[in-house]
Structure formats: C-alpha cells, structure tokens
Write an enzyme that holds these catalytic residues in place. Structure first.
Site, short mmCIF file in Angstrom:
data_model
loop_
_atom_site.label_atom_id
_atom_site.label_comp_id
_atom_site.label_asym_id
_atom_site.label_seq_id
_atom_site.Cartn_x
_atom_site.Cartn_y
_atom_site.Cartn_z
CB ILE A 168 -0.96 0.05 1.07
CG1 ILE A 168 -2.06 -1.29 0.97
CG2 ILE A 168 -1.77 1.20 1.40
CD1 ILE A 168 -3.02 -1.32 2.17
NE ARG A 249 -6.45 -3.14 11.24
CZ ARG A 249 -6.76 -3.28 10.19
NH1 ARG A 249 -6.93 -2.11 9.42
NH2 ARG A 249 -7.15 -4.41 9.51
CD GLU A 278 -11.48 1.61 13.25
OE1 GLU A 278 -12.25 0.52 12.87
OE2 GLU A 278 -10.49 1.88 13.21
CG HIS A 302 -11.38 0.99 9.26
ND1 HIS A 302 -10.93 0.24 10.23
CD2 HIS A 302 -10.92 0.67 8.18
CE1 HIS A 302 -10.16 -0.53 9.95
NE2 HIS A 302 -10.04 -0.61 8.69
CB ALA A 304 -8.71 3.32 3.39
#
Ligand code: GLV
Ligand code: GLV
Length: 336
Positions: A168, A249, A278, A302, A304
C-alpha cells in the site's frame, strides 16, 4: 469406506457478514455448505461461537476477534480462517499455528489502489481544506472571490514521508511522485530498493523522516512494535506545518498524544480513517468528541478500502484461499 465418507463430507463454511457477491458465488459453485450471518451488523461473540461449530472454514471480518475461544467452539476439523481484510491483528496467529489452522488475508492490487486513493483524498482534503470549503459554500457564506479565502497548501513539491513501504505504501508512493510531483522519503524495517529505484525514494530513520516530511502517511500493520508508533515524542519531531494521515490501524497512533498535538498546534492537521478504540471515534467516548472540533482534522470511518472494486476483490481472494486449503493446496495469501 473412508473414500465414501470423504466424498460425502461437504465442507461447511461460516461467513460472519454479507459482502460482495462473487466470492460467495465461487464458494457455492464448489458445492460447499455456506452460511452467512443473516444480520448486517457485527456478529455478537456468542453467535459467532455457536455458528463456528463444526465448520471447516471461517470467513470473518476485522471486527471479529478470532482466538482460542473460537477455535475451541469450531472444533478440530477447522482448517482455515480466511480473514476478509488486509490486516489480521484481529486473529491470534500463534494460537492458529499451534492447531495447524491456516490464516489468510486479502491483499490485492485493487485494495492497494483503493487505500492509496483514499490516502490522497485525505491529503488533498486537508491541504485544500475541502470539508471546510464545502461547509462554507453550503452555508451561503461566499461573498465573492478573494485572494485569501480558504487558502491551503500545495502537494506539489512537498515531501511525503511514508512509514511502511509495503504494497500500500508503494501504491501511495507511485501517486505522490508520478501524479503530484512530490518528493518521497520512507522508513521501514527493511530497505525497499525497488521503491528507491522507481520513485527516487530516500530511505531514512523514523526520526529523520518525521523531521523532514510535510505529509506523514502510515502504512504499517498493527503489531506490538507498531502500537503507538506515533506518540508524544514523534509529534514533537514533526514540522509544525506537517499533516499526519492514518489509513493503517488506529492504535498505531497514540490518540491522547494526537489530541495534545492538535491542541498545541504541534502539527498542521490530521486525516484519520482508523481509530484507536474502534468502533468508537474517541477512546473517551464523551459526547464532546474533541476531534470533531478541529477544522484541520478530517475523519472518515474506516473506509479506505471501501470501493466496489476493492471489496469485490477482497471477497474473491478470501474465497480462493478457502478453496485452495479445502482442496488440500497451499493457501495463496498466508498471513504472517
Ligand atoms: C482494512 O482495514 C483491511 O485491513 O482490509
Ligand atoms: C481564479 O479563479 C483566477 O482566475 O485566478
């Protein structure tokens, strides 16, 4: 006799939440017995334990804690946990390994591209103050063009610091250099020669990166060694004009330290897709939600990898891993 039993045993799979169709179809085409949790919400632990019983494969999400409790409930026939996510910090890998259960994740070019695009969406939104500008325009506050109205900063010519130069991070690097004319620096446990060759990226220590970058973007998995990787000391090294983007994260950033950095204007702002506690956006769970009070903070829940293309790919990758393992082959994406 044994042969007959083998032929008649249809592997049983439990999926903890509905997702894009084709992965499920691929599993059904194999004739497996599949149950998908009927409700579109995070499955309660108790239900997960009930449903896991007798399964050969589990297809959970990053919101499900998969540990000895689940393995015990499932029984010794469980062969694979195909986590529907790139990250797998929700799965106790050591416990799975002890029992010989394969754990897989869902890396895919489509996911890399989706997360990289979202990273840029956050960077651009921060640099060009898009949410603020949107609110301004919708509130009919616009009274004519002005040289100073909602001025932001360029990405062009700025230095992007990538923390974690894996798949990524590399997709983000490609956009930064190829699309936006940014300079690239990175830090990682390992040097990534390919990244350096392709994007003229410069490898440096975390400390040097934090001191140099105009944008710091996090792309590391959550591990004991990356928990609170960005805390008070790290914020104090950053430029006051720098932005932090986290699509990795939540617990990689120390939320309390982030709030202090914002209060004291230690950094210019933050784009945050993942949260330390979360699904709570703030660990305090107060109604005030301090993060909400900053115009220079952009929050997304969250999402993405939330594109149709990426989610479709994640479902297919999870299904392919299950099929491989149930057919006695090597998994395609073992988590390690
Ligand atoms: C999402 O956060 C994922 O790990 O796929
Ligand atoms: C802006 O709209 C400009 O013409 O400079």
């Amino acid at each position: 006799m044994l042969r007959m039993t083998e032929q008649t045993h249809m592997p049983k799979i439990f999926v903890t939440r509905k997702f894009a169709d084709s992965g499920i179809k691929a599993l059904k085409a194999k004739g497996y017995k599949i149950e998908v949790y009927a409700e579109d919400k995070i499955i309660p632990r108790k239900t997960l334990l009930e449903k896991a019983k007798g399964c050969d494969a589990l297809l959970p999400l990053l919101t499900d804690k998969i540990d000895d409790g689940v393995f015990d409930a499932a029984g010794p026939q469980l062969k694979i946990v195909a986590n529907y996510a790139v990250g797998f910090d929700n799965v106790d890998l050591a416990a799975a390994k002890k029992r010989g259960i394969v754990v897989t994740n869902t890396p895919s070019d489509k996911v890399n591209e989706a997360v990289a695009e979202h990273t840029f969406a956050l960077m651009l939104a921060l640099a060009r103050r898009i949410p603020e500008a949107d609110r301004f325009a919708k509130a009919k506050k616009y009274a004519g063009w002005s040289p100073t109205l909602l001025t932001g900063t360029d990405l062009y010519g700025k230095t992007l610091g990538i923390v974690g130069a894996g798949r990524i991070g590399s997709a983000v690097a490609q956009r930064a250099v190829g699309g936006f004319g940014m300079k690239l620096i990175y830090s990682d446990m390992r040097q990534n020669v390919d990244l350096e060759r392709k994007f003229k990226a410069e490898y440096m220590s975390m400390e040097k990166l934090l001191q140099t970058a105009d944008f710091v973007s996090l792309h590391v998995p959550l591990l004991p060694s990356t928990r609170h990787l960005i805390s008070t000391a790290e914020f104090s090294m950053m430029k006051k004009t720098a932005f932090l983007v986290n699509t990795a994260r939540g617990p990689v950033v120390d939320e309390k330290a982030l709030l202090r950095a914002l209060r004291t204007k230690r950094i210019a702002g933050a784009g945050i897709d993942v949260f330390e506690c979360e699904p709570a956006i703030d660990c305090d769970m107060t109604d005030t939600l301090e993060l909400k009070t900053y115009d220079n903070v952009i929050l997304t829940p969250h999402i993405a990898s939330a594109t149709i293309e990426a989610r479709e790919a994640m479902g297919m990758v999870a299904a392919e891993n299950i099929i491989a393992v149930l057919e006695g082959k090597e998994p395609l994406n073992p988590a390690k």
